[in-house]
Design an enzyme around this catalytic site. Structure first.
Site, mmCIF file in Angstrom:
data_model
loop_
_atom_site.group_PDB
_atom_site.id
_atom_site.type_symbol
_atom_site.label_atom_id
_atom_site.label_comp_id
_atom_site.label_asym_id
_atom_site.label_seq_id
_atom_site.Cartn_x
_atom_site.Cartn_y
_atom_site.Cartn_z
ATOM 1 N N SER A 1 0.808 -1.216 0.000
ATOM 2 C CA SER A 1 0.000 0.000 0.000
ATOM 3 C C SER A 1 0.843 1.269 0.000
ATOM 4 O O SER A 1 1.904 1.330 0.635
ATOM 5 C CB SER A 1 -0.867 -0.034 1.263
ATOM 6 N N TYR B 1 -2.386 -1.410 10.610
ATOM 7 C CA TYR B 1 -2.640 -1.987 9.275
ATOM 8 C C TYR B 1 -1.443 -1.751 8.353
ATOM 9 O O TYR B 1 -0.921 -2.685 7.736
ATOM 10 C CB TYR B 1 -3.902 -1.373 8.652
ATOM 11 N N LYS C 1 1.546 -4.364 6.515
ATOM 12 C CA LYS C 1 1.930 -4.414 5.096
ATOM 13 C C LYS C 1 3.447 -4.267 4.972
ATOM 14 O O LYS C 1 4.095 -4.958 4.194
ATOM 15 C CB LYS C 1 1.209 -3.306 4.320
HETATM 16 N N1 NAD Z 1 -8.716 -1.209 -1.113
HETATM 17 C C1 NAD Z 1 -7.657 -0.420 -1.022
HETATM 18 O O1 NAD Z 1 -7.788 0.812 -1.014
HETATM 19 C C2 NAD Z 1 -6.259 -0.999 -0.927
HETATM 20 C C3 NAD Z 1 -5.144 -0.133 -1.042
HETATM 21 C C4 NAD Z 1 -3.865 -0.679 -0.941
HETATM 22 C C5 NAD Z 1 -3.692 -2.052 -0.728
HETATM 23 N N2 NAD Z 1 -4.783 -2.854 -0.613
HETATM 24 C C6 NAD Z 1 -4.576 -4.305 -0.367
HETATM 25 O O2 NAD Z 1 -5.197 -5.024 -1.419
HETATM 26 C C7 NAD Z 1 -5.674 -6.276 -0.926
HETATM 27 C C8 NAD Z 1 -7.132 -6.439 -1.334
HETATM 28 O O3 NAD Z 1 -7.892 -5.367 -0.802
HETATM 29 P P1 NAD Z 1 -9.453 -5.241 -1.003
HETATM 30 O O4 NAD Z 1 -9.804 -3.803 -0.953
HETATM 31 O O5 NAD Z 1 -9.882 -6.045 -2.158
HETATM 32 O O6 NAD Z 1 -9.965 -5.912 0.349
HETATM 33 P P2 NAD Z 1 -11.166 -6.923 0.623
HETATM 34 O O7 NAD Z 1 -11.404 -6.897 2.098
HETATM 35 O O8 NAD Z 1 -12.306 -6.664 -0.284
HETATM 36 O O9 NAD Z 1 -10.528 -8.334 0.223
HETATM 37 C C9 NAD Z 1 -9.753 -9.111 1.093
HETATM 38 C C10 NAD Z 1 -10.239 -10.549 0.984
HETATM 39 O O10 NAD Z 1 -9.410 -11.387 1.774
HETATM 40 C C11 NAD Z 1 -10.211 -12.347 2.411
HETATM 41 N N3 NAD Z 1 -9.463 -12.800 3.610
HETATM 42 C C12 NAD Z 1 -9.099 -12.057 4.664
HETATM 43 N N4 NAD Z 1 -8.369 -12.803 5.529
HETATM 44 C C13 NAD Z 1 -8.270 -14.039 4.972
HETATM 45 C C14 NAD Z 1 -7.608 -15.250 5.370
HETATM 46 N N5 NAD Z 1 -6.919 -15.322 6.520
HETATM 47 N N6 NAD Z 1 -7.677 -16.322 4.552
HETATM 48 C C15 NAD Z 1 -8.373 -16.268 3.389
HETATM 49 N N7 NAD Z 1 -9.018 -15.147 2.961
HETATM 50 C C16 NAD Z 1 -8.959 -14.059 3.749
HETATM 51 C C17 NAD Z 1 -11.508 -11.631 2.711
HETATM 52 O O11 NAD Z 1 -12.608 -12.515 2.883
HETATM 53 C C18 NAD Z 1 -11.678 -10.746 1.475
HETATM 54 O O12 NAD Z 1 -12.434 -11.401 0.476
HETATM 55 C C19 NAD Z 1 -5.429 -6.268 0.570
HETATM 56 O O13 NAD Z 1 -4.247 -7.006 0.840
HETATM 57 C C20 NAD Z 1 -5.235 -4.798 0.894
HETATM 58 O O14 NAD Z 1 -4.385 -4.631 2.028
HETATM 59 C C21 NAD Z 1 -6.060 -2.369 -0.708
#
Ligand code: NAD
Length: 334
Positions: A117, A141, A145
């Site tokens: 991130s 959080y 990361k």
């Molecule tokens: N959305 C943002 O703005 C953003 C920005 C930077 C980085 N990210 C990173 O991108 C990735 C995806 O983000 P997102 O927005 O799609 O989030 P999201 O919460 O929609 O997706 C995360 C998924 O991981 C699953 N999950 C969580 N813990 C788990 C485990 N222990 N085993 C199996 N499944 C598990 C959840 O059920 C969910 O479907 C994350 O790693 C997040 O840190 C997101």
């Protein structure tokens, strides 16, 4: 290619799965459905379970010996929750990812893409973030990361594992066919708040922080259409060995953004343009921990991935609005 997508039921994971399919690849989803809705998995190959379940990961690999790479997106992602419940975040994002990485290495599946991130970057005077810049993750959080970046780098240096770490900037919008998008019941992000204010579901949109050292005093971000972000993963998977080969190291960090900073006032203006209606505004001081923000320097993503964004801020806003109209039908809630 066949690609394991952990967190493939989530917002970015489900969109990335579709982008992989459109490019002719096969995603295999591993998701516990902790937060991601089952409906986002659609008819894809799906294993419901935890990333730290070594037996399950071994079964996935046994049943799909032709897996070429893993995109590790599964995580808890809510910053205020991470402040209140750090144990959950360190356990799920750090300890469980560690198990996954080790198991993938033991199973002979060394190519790992990791979702990191832009919230790791320390604030800079000109707001343009380069991959080598100083970091200052300011929440549990963000620290999870950063820790997993370091873990992956260390494991890659010592084992067969190889890592491409993608630092996402600020994804918005939905997939182009409106089959997945933001699914939180009460979206706390800026675009969700704007939609609510524009629709009269709240009195006004509050700009928090108007005296930041930016061109108009409001926070700056690099909003990237989630479909562009998904396409970047396809590129990174396809060029994995070439990327790692060309950097001459066992892992690499790559910013994934548009390369342009947009302030909150500029976002509001774009939103009003696309929505065709003005939004009542109010102003308040910054909330504790609010970052001034950053935008991506995208030289590395262009050079290594031969990728750049294709969609505009207005496209992304239109996509988010269209998903807002559609999501009740898919999710069963407004
Ligand atoms: N959305 C943002 O703005 C953003 C920005 C930077 C980085 N990210 C990173 O991108 C990735 C995806 O983000 P997102 O927005 O799609 O989030 P999201 O919460 O929609 O997706 C995360 C998924 O991981 C699953 N999950 C969580 N813990 C788990 C485990 N222990 N085993 C199996 N499944 C598990 C959840 O059920 C969910 O479907 C994350 O790693 C997040 O840190 C997101």
């Amino acid at each position: 290619m066949k690609v394991l997508v952990t967190g493939g039921a989530g917002y970015i994971g489900s969109t990335t799965a579709k982008a992989l399919e459109e490019a002719g690849h096969t995603p295999v989803i591993l998701d516990s459905l902790l937060t991601g809705p089952q409906v986002f998995v659609r008819d894809r190959i799906f294993y419901e379970g935890d990333i730290a379940d070594r037996d399950l990961v071994a079964r996935v690999v046994r049943e799909h010996p032709d897996l070429d790479a893993t995109i590790h997106m599964a995580a808890r992602i809510v910053v205020p929750e991470s402040v209140e419940q750090p144990y959950l975040y360190y356990k799920d994002n750090v300890a469980k990812s560690l198990e996954l990485f080790d198991q993938l290495e033991k199973l002979g599946k060394p190519r790992v893409l990791f979702s990191s991130s832009a919230s790791l970057y320390a604030t800079k005077q000109d707001f343009e973030a380069f991959e080598g810049d100083a970091l200052a993750p300011n929440s549990p959080y963000a620290r999870t990361k950063r820790m997993m970046e370091e873990v992956l780098q260390d494991m890659a240096a010592a084992t067969e594992l190889r890592g491409i770490i993608l630092r996402y900037f600020n994804p918005i919008g939905s997939d182009p066919d409106l089959e997945s998008g933001i699914y939180a019941k009460e979206p706390s992000h800026v675009l969700g708040q704007l939609v609510m204010a524009a629709r009269g579901q709240k009195d006004s949109f509050t700009i928090t922080g108007t005296e930041h050292p930016t061109r108009d005093g409001t926070g700056i971000r690099d909003y990237i259409h989630v479909w562009d972000l998904a396409r970047a993963h396809v590129r990174a998977v396809e060029k994995f060995d070439e990327v790692i080969g060309s950097v001459g190291d066992s892992s690499v960090v790559i910013n994934i953004g548009t390369g342009s900073g947009v302030t909150v006032r500029e976002l509001v203006a774009a939103f009003e343009r696309v929505f065709g209606q003005t939004v009542p505004l109010s102003e308040a001081p910054p909330r504790p921990g609010d970052a001034v923000g950053a935008f991506a320097n995208v030289d590395r993503s262009r050079e290594l991935l031969d990728w750049r964004t294709e969609l505009s801020l207005d496209d992304a806003i239109a996509s988010a609005l269209a998903w807002g109209e559609k999501r009740q039908e898919i999710l069963g809630y407004e």
